[in-house]
Scaffold this active site. Structure first.
Site, PDB file in Angstrom:
ATOM      1  N   LYS A 135       0.850  -1.212   0.000  1.00 37.12           N
ATOM      2  CA  LYS A 135       0.000   0.000   0.000  1.00 37.12           C
ATOM      3  C   LYS A 135       0.866   1.235   0.000  1.00 37.12           C
ATOM      4  O   LYS A 135       2.051   1.187   0.353  1.00 37.12           O
ATOM      5  CB  LYS A 135      -0.923   0.031   1.228  1.00 37.12           C
ATOM      6  CG  LYS A 135      -0.233  -0.014   2.606  1.00 37.12           C
ATOM      7  CD  LYS A 135       0.176   1.320   3.190  1.00 37.12           C
ATOM      8  CE  LYS A 135       0.796   1.191   4.581  1.00 37.12           C
ATOM      9  NZ  LYS A 135       1.632   2.304   5.000  1.00 37.12           N
TER      10      LYS A 135
ATOM     11  N   ASP B 278      -2.058  -1.239  10.675  1.00 32.87           N
ATOM     12  CA  ASP B 278      -2.515  -1.196   9.279  1.00 32.87           C
ATOM     13  C   ASP B 278      -2.790  -2.582   8.688  1.00 32.87           C
ATOM     14  O   ASP B 278      -3.026  -2.708   7.491  1.00 32.87           O
ATOM     15  CB  ASP B 278      -1.591  -0.351   8.389  1.00 32.87           C
ATOM     16  CG  ASP B 278      -0.163  -0.849   8.384  1.00 32.87           C
ATOM     17  OD1 ASP B 278       0.085  -1.917   8.950  1.00 32.87           O
ATOM     18  OD2 ASP B 278       0.705  -0.159   7.803  1.00 32.87           O
TER      19      ASP B 278
HETATM   20  O1  C5P Z   1       0.590  -0.801  15.128  1.00 36.89           O
HETATM   21  P1  C5P Z   1       1.999  -0.945  14.697  1.00 36.89           P
HETATM   22  O2  C5P Z   1       2.689  -2.105  15.389  1.00 36.89           O
HETATM   23  O3  C5P Z   1       2.187  -0.979  13.232  1.00 36.89           O
HETATM   24  O4  C5P Z   1       2.728   0.361  15.168  1.00 36.89           O
HETATM   25  C1  C5P Z   1       4.108   0.473  15.348  1.00 36.89           C
HETATM   26  C2  C5P Z   1       4.361   1.666  16.254  1.00 36.89           C
HETATM   27  O5  C5P Z   1       3.998   2.873  15.583  1.00 36.89           O
HETATM   28  C3  C5P Z   1       3.528   1.648  17.523  1.00 36.89           C
HETATM   29  O6  C5P Z   1       4.189   0.966  18.538  1.00 36.89           O
HETATM   30  C4  C5P Z   1       3.381   3.112  17.840  1.00 36.89           C
HETATM   31  O7  C5P Z   1       4.534   3.557  18.504  1.00 36.89           O
HETATM   32  C5  C5P Z   1       3.366   3.781  16.472  1.00 36.89           C
HETATM   33  N1  C5P Z   1       2.011   4.082  16.002  1.00 36.89           N
HETATM   34  C6  C5P Z   1       1.309   5.128  16.572  1.00 36.89           C
HETATM   35  N2  C5P Z   1       0.046   5.412  16.141  1.00 36.89           N
HETATM   36  C7  C5P Z   1      -0.530   4.710  15.146  1.00 36.89           C
HETATM   37  C8  C5P Z   1       0.172   3.642  14.526  1.00 36.89           C
HETATM   38  C9  C5P Z   1       1.448   3.366  14.990  1.00 36.89           C
HETATM   39  O8  C5P Z   1       1.815   5.794  17.483  1.00 36.89           O
HETATM   40  N3  C5P Z   1      -1.756   5.028  14.739  1.00 36.89           N
END
Ligand code: C5P
Length: 293
Positions: free
Chosen positions: A11, A137
């Site tokens: 994406k 995501d």
């Molecule tokens: O959800 P994911 O594991 O992909 O996110 C990785 C990191 O990115 C999270 O630990 C967080 O620190 C940050 N993040 C965030 N807000 C989001 C998505 C991700 O702060 N909406």
């Protein structure tokens, strides 16, 4: 033995606004996800022994619990209270750590494939609950196509039709940690995004969503400060006539949107000697298409 092959499409975030930091540590987003034709391939085979055997064509991809496919398998095993016999080979094509969502897409396809192959009968809603445990995501890849994403990115509003344009990806060979980018964002100081790319309106029927969101990715500021060459890439894409040029997600891949293949390809030639470049198309493939397997 029957083997199933699924493509895990990548994406780009056409635009990404970071609204505020939440009490749970995540950030509230407003973004447009667009699934693109660049994809990993996942090969699944049922086996007699109740365990997962995972292999990958890239030796540096871990096969432990830090791997999102492996985690997806174990989430399902935990929900079922037993392990399933599965051989899974991942043919990786999507650059890692680039903001293209390759790992998240692999995870979503693993959930969908196991559900399908083992006839578990779980609904899209069931899989969404698992997806959110794997990453913000991952949920998007159960939908595919073009979606507005809110909340952590998991509150999805699919848009009716796909835009007809070409996306040129410039892969700078820099892997960025998403967590560190969000940690360093300065909220409240993000620039105005009022002067955005209305030219996109010609290509995208945006169902009344806020077209102005498309002009900006709030995470660029943090990543461009660390890697100024990314701003140079963005500028060059804009000078080449891109309708929109942005970093995707937390980077470091920067993309340009072009109205024709010729224009995308011509611009690709300008970057080819310095960077890996990929031309991709919008695509839609998600849970509702899994019966095509
Ligand atoms: O959800 P994911 O594991 O992909 O996110 C990785 C990191 O990115 C999270 O630990 C967080 O620190 C940050 N993040 C965030 N807000 C989001 C998505 C991700 O702060 N909406």
């Amino acid at each position: 033995m029957t083997q199933w092959m699924l493509r895990a499409y990548a994406k780009v975030n056409l635009g990404l606004r970071v609204l505020h930091r939440r009490d749970d540590g995540y950030h509230e987003l407003d973004t447009y996800f667009l699934q693109i034709s660049l994809a990993d391939q996942l090969f699944f085979e049922k086996t007699g022994s109740a365990k997962l055997v995972f292999t990958c064509n890239w030796p540096e991809i871990p096969a432990d619990q830090s791997n999102l496919c492996v985690r997806a398998y174990h989430l399902i095993a935990a929900k079922m209270g037993r392990e399933l016999g599965l051989q899974l080979h991942l043919q990786k094509n999507v650059p890692a750590g680039g903001g293209l969502g390759g790992g998240s897409s692999d995870a979503a396809m693993t959930l969908m494939a196991i559900n399908h192959i083992y006839r578990l009968g779980w609904s899209k809603k069931d899989l969404h609950q698992l997806a959110l445990q794997l990453g913000s995501d991952v949920s998007f890849f159960l939908e595919g196509g073009l979606c507005r994403g809110q909340g952590r990115g998991e509150i999805l509003s699919p848009l009716a039709s796909l835009p007809q344009f070409w996306i040129l990806l410039i892969v700078p060979g820099i892997a960025v940690s998403t967590a560190s980018v969000y940690k360093n964002i300065k909220l409240g100081l993000t620039k105005s995004y009022r002067n955005s790319t209305f030219a996109l309106l010609n290509f995208v029927p945006f169902d009344g969503c806020d077209i102005e969101l498309l002009g900006v990715n709030d995470l660029e500021e943090v990543v461009f400060a660390r890697h100024p060459e990314l701003l140079a890439i963005k500028d060059k894409l804009q000078r080449a006539g891109a309708l929109l040029a942005n970093m995707t997600g937390s980077g470091a891949v920067v993309f340009g949107v072009f109205g024709s293949y010729e224009q995308a390809h011509q611009t690709q030639e300008e970057f080819r000697s310095e960077y890996r470049t990929i031309v991709a198309r919008p695509i839609k493939w998600g849970y509702d298409d899994v019966d095509l397997l």
